[in-house]
Scaffold this active site. Structure first.
Site, PDB file in Angstrom:
ATOM      1  N   ARG A  77       1.057  -1.202  -0.513  1.00 27.81           N
ATOM      2  CA  ARG A  77       0.276   0.606   0.177  1.00 27.81           C
ATOM      3  C   ARG A  77       1.269   0.927   0.125  1.00 27.81           C
ATOM      4  O   ARG A  77       1.693   1.530   1.023  1.00 27.81           O
ATOM      5  CB  ARG A  77      -1.140  -0.410   1.007  1.00 27.81           C
ATOM      6  CG  ARG A  77      -1.751   1.151   1.394  1.00 27.81           C
ATOM      7  CD  ARG A  77      -2.231   1.043   2.772  1.00 27.81           C
ATOM      8  NE  ARG A  77      -3.336   2.385   2.738  1.00 27.81           N
ATOM      9  CZ  ARG A  77      -3.535   2.876   3.763  1.00 27.81           C
ATOM     10  NH1 ARG A  77      -2.799   3.178   4.595  1.00 27.81           N
ATOM     11  NH2 ARG A  77      -3.811   4.751   3.670  1.00 27.81           N
ATOM     12  N   HIS A 121      -3.360  11.062   0.979  1.00 26.06           N
ATOM     13  CA  HIS A 121      -2.122  10.549   2.632  1.00 26.06           C
ATOM     14  C   HIS A 121      -2.112  12.354   3.009  1.00 26.06           C
ATOM     15  O   HIS A 121      -1.112  12.058   3.250  1.00 26.06           O
ATOM     16  CB  HIS A 121      -1.590   9.200   2.567  1.00 26.06           C
ATOM     17  CG  HIS A 121      -1.410   8.484   3.434  1.00 26.06           C
ATOM     18  ND1 HIS A 121      -1.358   7.173   3.871  1.00 26.06           N
ATOM     19  CD2 HIS A 121      -0.786   9.482   4.761  1.00 26.06           C
ATOM     20  CE1 HIS A 121      -1.107   6.995   5.219  1.00 26.06           C
ATOM     21  NE2 HIS A 121      -0.477   8.589   6.008  1.00 26.06           N
ATOM     22  N   GLU A 167      -7.570   7.734   6.679  1.00 19.37           N
ATOM     23  CA  GLU A 167      -7.310   8.563   7.348  1.00 19.37           C
ATOM     24  C   GLU A 167      -8.241  10.200   7.810  1.00 19.37           C
ATOM     25  O   GLU A 167      -7.606  11.163   8.079  1.00 19.37           O
ATOM     26  CB  GLU A 167      -6.608   8.807   9.024  1.00 19.37           C
ATOM     27  CG  GLU A 167      -6.166   7.216   8.778  1.00 19.37           C
ATOM     28  CD  GLU A 167      -4.847   6.947  10.014  1.00 19.37           C
ATOM     29  OE1 GLU A 167      -4.212   8.453  10.716  1.00 19.37           O
ATOM     30  OE2 GLU A 167      -4.487   5.860  10.251  1.00 19.37           O
ATOM     31  N   ASN A 293      -7.201   1.261  10.198  1.00 20.41           N
ATOM     32  CA  ASN A 293      -6.206   1.503  11.056  1.00 20.41           C
ATOM     33  C   ASN A 293      -6.082   1.860  12.061  1.00 20.41           C
ATOM     34  O   ASN A 293      -6.603   2.245  12.320  1.00 20.41           O
ATOM     35  CB  ASN A 293      -5.167   2.744  10.404  1.00 20.41           C
ATOM     36  CG  ASN A 293      -5.563   3.178   8.910  1.00 20.41           C
ATOM     37  OD1 ASN A 293      -5.456   2.491   7.999  1.00 20.41           O
ATOM     38  ND2 ASN A 293      -5.118   4.047   8.208  1.00 20.41           N
ATOM     39  N   TYR A 295      -3.801   1.369  15.695  1.00 18.78           N
ATOM     40  CA  TYR A 295      -3.261   1.454  16.596  1.00 18.78           C
ATOM     41  C   TYR A 295      -3.658   0.717  18.226  1.00 18.78           C
ATOM     42  O   TYR A 295      -2.027   0.491  18.492  1.00 18.78           O
ATOM     43  CB  TYR A 295      -2.058   2.917  16.489  1.00 18.78           C
ATOM     44  CG  TYR A 295      -1.528   2.696  15.384  1.00 18.78           C
ATOM     45  CD1 TYR A 295      -0.522   2.297  15.306  1.00 18.78           C
ATOM     46  CD2 TYR A 295      -2.219   3.392  14.340  1.00 18.78           C
ATOM     47  CE1 TYR A 295       0.016   2.176  14.058  1.00 18.78           C
ATOM     48  CE2 TYR A 295      -1.783   3.903  12.724  1.00 18.78           C
ATOM     49  CZ  TYR A 295      -0.868   2.980  12.679  1.00 18.78           C
ATOM     50  OH  TYR A 295      -0.341   2.725  11.332  1.00 18.78           O
ATOM     51  N   GLU A 368      -3.424  -0.283   7.891  1.00 18.54           N
ATOM     52  CA  GLU A 368      -2.277   0.176   8.915  1.00 18.54           C
ATOM     53  C   GLU A 368      -2.274  -1.225  10.131  1.00 18.54           C
ATOM     54  O   GLU A 368      -3.386  -0.878  10.636  1.00 18.54           O
ATOM     55  CB  GLU A 368      -2.596   1.663   9.736  1.00 18.54           C
ATOM     56  CG  GLU A 368      -1.996   2.395   7.393  1.00 18.54           C
ATOM     57  CD  GLU A 368      -1.401   4.156   8.449  1.00 18.54           C
ATOM     58  OE1 GLU A 368      -1.317   4.091   9.460  1.00 18.54           O
ATOM     59  OE2 GLU A 368      -2.084   4.531   6.909  1.00 18.54           O
TER      60      GLU A 368
HETATM   61  C1  FCB Z   1      -1.720   6.837  10.982  1.00 17.54           C
HETATM   62  C2  FCB Z   1      -1.071   7.419   9.377  1.00 17.54           C
HETATM   63  C3  FCB Z   1       0.200   7.207   8.979  1.00 17.54           C
HETATM   64  C4  FCB Z   1       1.384   7.117  10.190  1.00 17.54           C
HETATM   65  C5  FCB Z   1       0.906   6.392  11.515  1.00 17.54           C
HETATM   66  C6  FCB Z   1       1.671   5.860  12.714  1.00 17.54           C
HETATM   67  O1  FCB Z   1      -2.303   7.954  11.396  1.00 17.54           O
HETATM   68  O2  FCB Z   1      -2.049   7.486   8.929  1.00 17.54           O
HETATM   69  O3  FCB Z   1       1.066   7.600   7.975  1.00 17.54           O
HETATM   70  O4  FCB Z   1       1.756   8.196  10.691  1.00 17.54           O
HETATM   71  O5  FCB Z   1      -0.788   6.983  11.784  1.00 17.54           O
END
Ligand code: FCB
Length: 462
Positions: A77, A121, A167, A293, A295, A368
């Site tokens: 990607r 992006h 995002e 995405n 985290y 992500e």
């Molecule tokens: C996301 C973004 C990516 C990167 C990661 C850690 O929010 O899409 O560009 O910064 O976090």
């Protein structure tokens, strides 16, 4: 890991974005983006770092494609830089810019790697910011669709998967409400216009992409995060519901149900953007997939969260009122990543389950997932990033479990292939499977990268 079984055809990949890796910020006719401008404002980015050179993939991407091949990735990607293709955001096309992506797609296909192309992006052409206020201007939505068409006319015969936006919450919130990201605005009216116009741009671009290549699969990547109340109090629980509307549902509801979330929308009445009659139908055209995405999770407390939504400019710290959960975790892995984000794999299951049960079980790619840790290159020439390896292993296991439970999971992309320019953190945060020595541009596959490669090789399909 014997119970970690993925659906047949599941893709394992890695992700990057243009501004974070390419460099070549003014090469071959590229126009400036809002990030090129923002990084030059004093004090905005750690140590004044910029993406001028970054991981320098613009001059030559071939070594990195060779690394991807060595890792055995199924998919990559990457994002296209809008101002590299259209230096003024519209009008004249910079053929050299398009050629770059054309060659990259060919090289990926030759290596057996499927390209997943993100169109936006965050590196908006600065010219559009100056002329129409960027995505705060309604015209930006149509111009985004025009740009998507330019890219699709060149790459559409070979690209199967398009991600219109990355995002949009971050671009709107950090860029236009909190002023932490480019273009650095702090304006609640602009913020909500940017939310709406990005969604509209997504809908218009998706229609254009589908018309040009009917086999194309079109989706977008949302930063989703389960939101927990900091305590069991009614006030914190109400805050968590509202925070969920302001992050997850602000995008999922219009995209999947054709409406903005009611409680938030009523609270935001003074700031609402003009919404025209057909807008919601354009936005809610069926998605071919949702990109997630993921985290970490968030925990919020009323005192920090709610004032923002009712008053201005009082409550700037949207979701910065996150509370770190207390208690003992699994001490074999650090409980927080190098970003200070809690490692919470169960949150990914929760999100995927929610997409299944509340949003019609769309095909999902985790576009992500990953973690920053303070990596060092050791005397043996290796990077022993056990914490990242464990993070990836845990989250991959969750995706496999979700698929077994009926979630339509189609693929998983590690953020990131390479260490890169981590926005306001500059080069201070490393997310890569591959270590980059930014002084020499030397690459070293980290232990997590070697592990991922082995994992892909040994994958099991159910
Ligand atoms: C996301 C973004 C990516 C990167 C990661 C850690 O929010 O899409 O560009 O910064 O976090």
């Amino acid at each position: 890991m014997s119970d970690v079984v993925f659906p047949p055809g599941f893709l394992f990949g890695a992700a990057t974005s243009a501004y974070q890796i390419e460099g070549g910020h003014d090469a071959d006719g590229k126009g400036p983006s809002v990030w090129d401008r923002f990084v030059r404002r004093p004090g905005r980015v750690h140590k004044g770092h910029t993406g001028d050179v970054a991981a320098n993939t613009y001059p030559d991407f071939r070594p990195d494609v060779a690394i991807m091949r060595r890792l055995g990735l199924d998919a990559y990607r990457f994002s296209v830089s809008w101002p590299r293709v259209l230096p003024s955001g519209r009008g004249a096309v910079n053929q050299a810019g398009l050629d770059y992506y054309d060659r990259l797609v060919d090289a990926l296909l030759a290596a057996g790697i499927a390209p997943f192309v993100t169109l936006f992006h965050w590196d908006l052409p600065q010219a559009l910011q100056d002329e129409i206020g960027g995505f705060a201007g309604r015209d930006c939505a149509a111009l985004f669709a025009d740009y998507a068409e330019v890219v699709a006319r060149r790459l559409g015969d070979r690209v199967g998967h398009w991600i219109t936006l990355n995002e949009p919450w971050v671009y709107a919130t950090l860029g236009h409400l909190r002023g932490l990201h480019a273009p650095g605005r702090r304006n609640p009216w602009a913020f909500l216009r940017v939310v709406h116009h990005q969604l509209l741009g997504h809908g218009l671009a998706a229609a254009r992409l589908r018309a040009l290549s009917p086999a194309a699969r079109v989706g977008l990547s949302l930063n989703l995060s389960p939101i927990y109340p900091a305590t069991d109090s009614d006030a914190d629980r109400a805050a968590a519901r509202l925070a969920d509307e302001a992050t997850n549902r602000l995008f999922l509801d219009p995209l999947c149900h054709g409406r903005y979330p009611a409680a938030l929308w009523s609270r935001l009445r003074p700031f609402r953007p003009p919404v025209r009659p057909d807008d919601m139908a354009t936005i809610a055209a069926p998605l071919d997939f949702v990109g997630v995405n993921y985290y970490t999770r968030a925990r919020v407390r009323r005192a920090w969260y709610v004032p923002f939504l009712g008053l201005w400019p009082d409550g700037l710290p949207l979701l910065t009122g996150e509370v770190k959960p207390e208690g003992e975790g699994d001490e074999s892995v650090p409980r927080y990543s190098g970003m200070g984000w809690e490692v919470y794999p169960a949150g990914l299951f929760e999100l995927l389950w929610r997409l299944k049960t509340e949003y019609g079980n769309p095909p999902v790619y985790v576009t992500e997932n990953g973690a920053a840790y303070p990596d060092t290159l050791t005397a043996d020439g290796r990077v022993h990033d056990e914490a990242r390896r464990a993070y990836l292993e845990q989250h991959l296991a969750v995706v496999a479990a979700a698929a077994r439970a009926g979630v339509d999971a189609r693929g998983y992309f590690v953020w990131s292939l390479l260490d890169n320019f981590e926005w306001t953190y500059g080069y201070d945060k490393r997310f890569g499977l591959v270590y980059v020595d930014f002084a020499t541009q030397r690459r070293v596959i980290k232990d997590s990268g070697l592990w991922y490669s082995e994992f892909i090789r040994n994958r099991r399909a159910g």
